[in-house]
Scaffold this motif. Sequence first.
Motif, PDB file in Angstrom:
ATOM      1  N   VAL A 147       0.940  -1.225   0.015  1.00 37.77           N
ATOM      2  CA  VAL A 147       0.111   0.064   0.086  1.00 37.77           C
ATOM      3  C   VAL A 147       0.836   1.517  -0.015  1.00 37.77           C
ATOM      4  O   VAL A 147       0.583   2.260  -0.712  1.00 37.77           O
ATOM      5  CB  VAL A 147      -0.805  -0.057   1.268  1.00 37.77           C
ATOM      6  CG1 VAL A 147      -1.695   1.224   1.179  1.00 37.77           C
ATOM      7  CG2 VAL A 147      -1.852  -1.189   1.007  1.00 37.77           C
ATOM      8  N   ALA A 148       1.865   1.229   0.793  1.00 36.17           N
ATOM      9  CA  ALA A 148       2.764   2.394   0.826  1.00 36.17           C
ATOM     10  C   ALA A 148       3.537   2.704  -0.415  1.00 36.17           C
ATOM     11  O   ALA A 148       3.569   3.763  -1.175  1.00 36.17           O
ATOM     12  CB  ALA A 148       3.942   2.183   2.121  1.00 36.17           C
ATOM     13  N   ALA A 149       4.077   1.532  -1.021  1.00 34.32           N
ATOM     14  CA  ALA A 149       4.687   1.747  -2.534  1.00 34.32           C
ATOM     15  C   ALA A 149       3.653   2.215  -3.293  1.00 34.32           C
ATOM     16  O   ALA A 149       4.160   3.178  -4.329  1.00 34.32           O
ATOM     17  CB  ALA A 149       5.287   0.248  -2.618  1.00 34.32           C
ATOM     18  N   LEU A 150       2.696   1.582  -3.638  1.00 38.91           N
ATOM     19  CA  LEU A 150       1.755   2.012  -4.419  1.00 38.91           C
ATOM     20  C   LEU A 150       1.353   3.495  -4.239  1.00 38.91           C
ATOM     21  O   LEU A 150       1.043   4.164  -5.239  1.00 38.91           O
ATOM     22  CB  LEU A 150       0.345   1.098  -4.311  1.00 38.91           C
ATOM     23  CG  LEU A 150      -0.558   1.349  -5.188  1.00 38.91           C
ATOM     24  CD1 LEU A 150      -0.183   0.823  -6.856  1.00 38.91           C
ATOM     25  CD2 LEU A 150      -1.955   0.804  -4.975  1.00 38.91           C
ATOM     26  N   HIS A 151       1.191   3.886  -3.137  1.00 40.31           N
ATOM     27  CA  HIS A 151       0.937   5.328  -2.926  1.00 40.31           C
ATOM     28  C   HIS A 151       1.850   6.240  -3.309  1.00 40.31           C
ATOM     29  O   HIS A 151       1.842   7.111  -3.982  1.00 40.31           O
ATOM     30  CB  HIS A 151       0.546   5.664  -1.377  1.00 40.31           C
ATOM     31  CG  HIS A 151       0.209   6.955  -1.192  1.00 40.31           C
ATOM     32  ND1 HIS A 151       1.282   8.062  -0.604  1.00 40.31           N
ATOM     33  CD2 HIS A 151      -0.769   7.853  -1.238  1.00 40.31           C
ATOM     34  CE1 HIS A 151       0.748   9.163  -0.449  1.00 40.31           C
ATOM     35  NE2 HIS A 151      -0.428   9.062  -0.731  1.00 40.31           N
ATOM     36  N   LEU A 152       3.286   5.879  -2.889  1.00 40.65           N
ATOM     37  CA  LEU A 152       4.132   6.739  -3.323  1.00 40.65           C
ATOM     38  C   LEU A 152       4.840   6.904  -4.806  1.00 40.65           C
ATOM     39  O   LEU A 152       5.028   7.735  -5.104  1.00 40.65           O
ATOM     40  CB  LEU A 152       5.578   6.342  -2.638  1.00 40.65           C
ATOM     41  CG  LEU A 152       5.663   6.654  -1.064  1.00 40.65           C
ATOM     42  CD1 LEU A 152       6.721   5.526  -0.378  1.00 40.65           C
ATOM     43  CD2 LEU A 152       5.767   7.887  -0.714  1.00 40.65           C
ATOM     44  N   LEU A 153       4.480   5.595  -5.079  1.00 41.57           N
ATOM     45  CA  LEU A 153       4.754   5.446  -6.781  1.00 41.57           C
ATOM     46  C   LEU A 153       3.778   5.848  -7.873  1.00 41.57           C
ATOM     47  O   LEU A 153       3.958   6.525  -8.689  1.00 41.57           O
ATOM     48  CB  LEU A 153       4.954   4.018  -7.150  1.00 41.57           C
ATOM     49  CG  LEU A 153       6.153   3.229  -6.522  1.00 41.57           C
ATOM     50  CD1 LEU A 153       6.192   1.804  -6.886  1.00 41.57           C
ATOM     51  CD2 LEU A 153       7.329   4.030  -7.155  1.00 41.57           C
ATOM     52  N   LEU A 154       2.639   5.840  -7.556  1.00 42.81           N
ATOM     53  CA  LEU A 154       1.457   6.294  -8.366  1.00 42.81           C
ATOM     54  C   LEU A 154       0.534   7.334  -7.811  1.00 42.81           C
ATOM     55  O   LEU A 154       0.174   8.198  -8.736  1.00 42.81           O
ATOM     56  CB  LEU A 154       0.422   5.059  -8.498  1.00 42.81           C
ATOM     57  CG  LEU A 154       1.137   3.879  -9.109  1.00 42.81           C
ATOM     58  CD1 LEU A 154      -0.172   2.784  -9.505  1.00 42.81           C
ATOM     59  CD2 LEU A 154       1.592   4.206 -10.553  1.00 42.81           C
ATOM     60  N   PHE A 155       0.307   7.825  -6.732  1.00 43.73           N
ATOM     61  CA  PHE A 155      -0.677   8.619  -6.193  1.00 43.73           C
ATOM     62  C   PHE A 155       0.081   9.805  -5.565  1.00 43.73           C
ATOM     63  O   PHE A 155      -0.662  10.850  -5.269  1.00 43.73           O
ATOM     64  CB  PHE A 155      -1.581   8.010  -5.078  1.00 43.73           C
ATOM     65  CG  PHE A 155      -2.362   6.941  -5.736  1.00 43.73           C
ATOM     66  CD1 PHE A 155      -3.288   7.313  -6.684  1.00 43.73           C
ATOM     67  CD2 PHE A 155      -2.093   5.499  -5.602  1.00 43.73           C
ATOM     68  CE1 PHE A 155      -4.184   6.169  -7.405  1.00 43.73           C
ATOM     69  CE2 PHE A 155      -2.836   4.496  -6.063  1.00 43.73           C
ATOM     70  CZ  PHE A 155      -3.825   5.011  -6.952  1.00 43.73           C
ATOM     71  N   SER A 156       1.135   9.703  -5.114  1.00 41.85           N
ATOM     72  CA  SER A 156       1.865  10.880  -4.837  1.00 41.85           C
ATOM     73  C   SER A 156       2.832  11.653  -5.878  1.00 41.85           C
ATOM     74  O   SER A 156       2.817  11.200  -6.841  1.00 41.85           O
ATOM     75  CB  SER A 156       2.917  10.662  -3.588  1.00 41.85           C
ATOM     76  OG  SER A 156       4.129   9.827  -4.276  1.00 41.85           O
TER      77      SER A 156
END
Length: 267
Positions: free
Chosen positions: A77-86
């Motif tokens: 979840v953290a990686a997905l957020h940092l890579l795609l949504f931040s």
Amino acid sequence: MAYSQKTGTSIGGSDMKEQMLWLSSVLGGILICVIVYHVTGAISSVCFKVYSKLQSVQKVEWNNRGFSTVHAFIVAVAALHLLLFSDLFKEDLGKGYIVDRRSTYSNTTFGISIGYFLSDLAMILWHYPALGGKEYMLHHGLSLYSIILALLSGQAHMYILMVLFSEITTPFVNLRWYLDVSGEKKSRIYVYNGIALFFGWLGARIILFIFFFRHMYDHFDQVKTIFPLGFYGLLTVPPLLALMNVFWFWKIVKGLIKTLSRSRHQN
């Protein structure tokens, strides 16, 4: 969030506050593993009859897979957020080289993951080879090496996050083991989980790694600015992990074919 603009070739430059964040994140990761390990055992002994019938080493693995599943969800979840949504790794924002960008969020994620891999590796060594053989030790050792270098240097966070996102396949692997020891290999959920594992592994550990290497190739002028140990690590560790992923994917494919064949004969 503070972004690192380093283009130097050595590890360093972190202040005491940042180092304390690293340490607390690692300890937090270890604490999460300990808590989830015991909570998994407590809940399983009440909710699953099969748990009480397991051998002691199987109960250890059952609980161990509990915290590996939790770690997988956290880092994915953290990686997905940092890579795609931040906006941390967006190329058109003029924040310097992508390989030099980091944040408190990515540092914390790495610290928690280090705590997990240390905890899991310690259990693997203590119960060796019941919880995993040499391939697991190699996987964890390479993972620790890469994450620690990224955390200390503040570089290559994007690439390490891509690798950590591949942990999203872990819950499917663990569910397959739970169903196996519970005598549910002939159940529909075992078949569905096998199919989900196949597509999850294909996406997160095969296709994603192809994108990983393509991104490195397209940004190699930036990759070359990473400090030497990290640069050569980035050229060697991900390919080794990719080879292991392909090897395990082949085993997954063979297992799925066997499971689907058995299921078709039963019907």
